[in-house]
Write a protein that holds these residues in place. Structure first.
Motif, PDB file in Angstrom:
ATOM      1  N   ALA A  67       0.840  -1.208   0.000  1.00  0.00           N
ATOM      2  CA  ALA A  67       0.000   0.000   0.000  1.00  0.00           C
ATOM      3  C   ALA A  67       0.873   1.256   0.000  1.00  0.00           C
ATOM      4  O   ALA A  67       0.567   2.233  -0.701  1.00  0.00           O
ATOM      5  CB  ALA A  67      -0.931  -0.013   1.215  1.00  0.00           C
ATOM      6  N   VAL A  68       1.969   1.214   0.762  1.00  0.00           N
ATOM      7  CA  VAL A  68       2.878   2.376   0.778  1.00  0.00           C
ATOM      8  C   VAL A  68       3.519   2.544  -0.609  1.00  0.00           C
ATOM      9  O   VAL A  68       3.523   3.641  -1.178  1.00  0.00           O
ATOM     10  CB  VAL A  68       3.975   2.211   1.860  1.00  0.00           C
ATOM     11  N   GLY A  69       4.031   1.432  -1.150  1.00  0.00           N
ATOM     12  CA  GLY A  69       4.683   1.494  -2.462  1.00  0.00           C
ATOM     13  C   GLY A  69       3.741   2.010  -3.538  1.00  0.00           C
ATOM     14  O   GLY A  69       4.091   2.862  -4.356  1.00  0.00           O
ATOM     15  N   ARG A  70       2.497   1.511  -3.532  1.00  0.00           N
ATOM     16  CA  ARG A  70       1.504   1.908  -4.538  1.00  0.00           C
ATOM     17  C   ARG A  70       1.189   3.401  -4.435  1.00  0.00           C
ATOM     18  O   ARG A  70       1.083   4.108  -5.420  1.00  0.00           O
ATOM     19  CB  ARG A  70       0.231   1.068  -4.345  1.00  0.00           C
ATOM     20  N   LYS A  71       1.026   3.852  -3.180  1.00  0.00           N
ATOM     21  CA  LYS A  71       0.638   5.251  -2.991  1.00  0.00           C
ATOM     22  C   LYS A  71       1.767   6.184  -3.435  1.00  0.00           C
ATOM     23  O   LYS A  71       1.519   7.226  -4.041  1.00  0.00           O
ATOM     24  CB  LYS A  71       0.273   5.497  -1.520  1.00  0.00           C
ATOM     25  N   VAL A  72       3.009   5.788  -3.163  1.00  0.00           N
ATOM     26  CA  VAL A  72       4.148   6.600  -3.611  1.00  0.00           C
ATOM     27  C   VAL A  72       4.114   6.709  -5.139  1.00  0.00           C
ATOM     28  O   VAL A  72       4.244   7.798  -5.698  1.00  0.00           O
ATOM     29  CB  VAL A  72       5.483   5.976  -3.125  1.00  0.00           C
ATOM     30  N   LEU A  73       3.896   5.572  -5.818  1.00  0.00           N
ATOM     31  CA  LEU A  73       3.836   5.597  -7.293  1.00  0.00           C
ATOM     32  C   LEU A  73       2.654   6.432  -7.774  1.00  0.00           C
ATOM     33  O   LEU A  73       2.783   7.245  -8.691  1.00  0.00           O
ATOM     34  CB  LEU A  73       3.715   4.173  -7.858  1.00  0.00           C
ATOM     35  N   ASP A  74       1.482   6.239  -7.142  1.00  0.00           N
ATOM     36  CA  ASP A  74       0.287   6.982  -7.561  1.00  0.00           C
ATOM     37  C   ASP A  74       0.451   8.486  -7.339  1.00  0.00           C
ATOM     38  O   ASP A  74      -0.163   9.297  -8.034  1.00  0.00           O
ATOM     39  CB  ASP A  74      -0.964   6.487  -6.803  1.00  0.00           C
TER      40      ASP A  74
END
Ligand code: DC
Length: 211
Positions: free
Chosen positions: A37-44
């Motif tokens: 979730a952290v990784g995805r949000k950083v990318l988003d």
């Protein structure tokens, strides 16, 4: 009762942890999903997954709804999760949530099963049972290819294998909470076992501990 399941990607952690939780009526926490979730949000957010400052800001502001975001199961997200999870500030920001879940599981449960990379070593060093599961990287890559083919229709073995080796190396070599078995973990190689056999072996390990 707290059960800690650690191991590399696609070794069978999630399946085993879910089945143990069901068997013993324990709550289940997939800690990899939190890093995803952290990784995805950083990318988003348009940031780079190697941007430690951005990753820590996102980790500190994480809310439960972020665990429901789209795209958490993709390999792109897995790589981003692996990168942000090497940042000490990210790990520190997520530690209390995981420990609280283990110590005070949701209502109705008498304990918890957590799976990840550092559950037995850092998150729950006093867990009642620690199982470190592994499997040959080629076997794990084949499992992931099958899962991707079932879910999204296509996957290239060579690419999946390369991604997996890269992620294994990053998760194992990082300075904070690297992927490694706790000294008191039982190790279980799932290369030649199906999910039923993995569960049966884990139940034997848990049973023998009580004798
Ligand atoms: O278990 P998974 O493949 O969903 O995990 C994704 C990434 O998150 C993994 O490559 C490393 C990181 N992770 C971690 O550092 N510590 C955990 N307890 C769980 C996952």
């Amino acid at each position: 009762m707290i059960i800690a399941i650690d191991g590399p990607a696609a070794a069978g952690k999630g399946t085993l942890a879910r089945r143990l939780a069901e068997h013993f009526n324990l709550a289940y926490l997939d800690t990899g999903l939190i890093y995803r979730a952290v990784g995805r949000k950083v990318l988003d957010d348009g940031a780079d997954a190697n941007d430690a400052v951005a990753a820590e800001v996102v980790a500190r502001a994480l809310v439960p709804a972020d665990l429901e975001r789209d795209g958490l199961r993709t390999d792109e997200t897995a790589q981003a999760a692996s990168k942000v999870s090497a940042v000490p500030g990210v790990r520190a920001a997520l530690l209390d949530f995981q420990r609280d879940f283990a110590q005070a599981p949701p209502a109705g449960f008498q304990g918890a099963v957590l799976d990840g990379r550092d559950i037995g070593t850092v998150v729950c060093p006093d867990a009642d049972v620690k199982i470190f599961i592994s499997a040959d990287v080629e076997v794990r890559a084949k499992r992931r290819v099958k899962e991707l083919q079932d879910r999204v229709g296509e996957a290239i073995y060579a690419r999946v294998l390369e991604d997996m080796m890269e992620r294994d190396a990053r998760d194992s070599d990082r300075a904070v909470s690297p992927l490694e078995p706790a000294a008191d973990a039982h190790t279980l190689d799932t290369s030649n076992l199906d999910a039923d056999q993995v569960l049966a072996t884990a139940l034997e390990i848990i049973g023998s501990r009580d004798e």
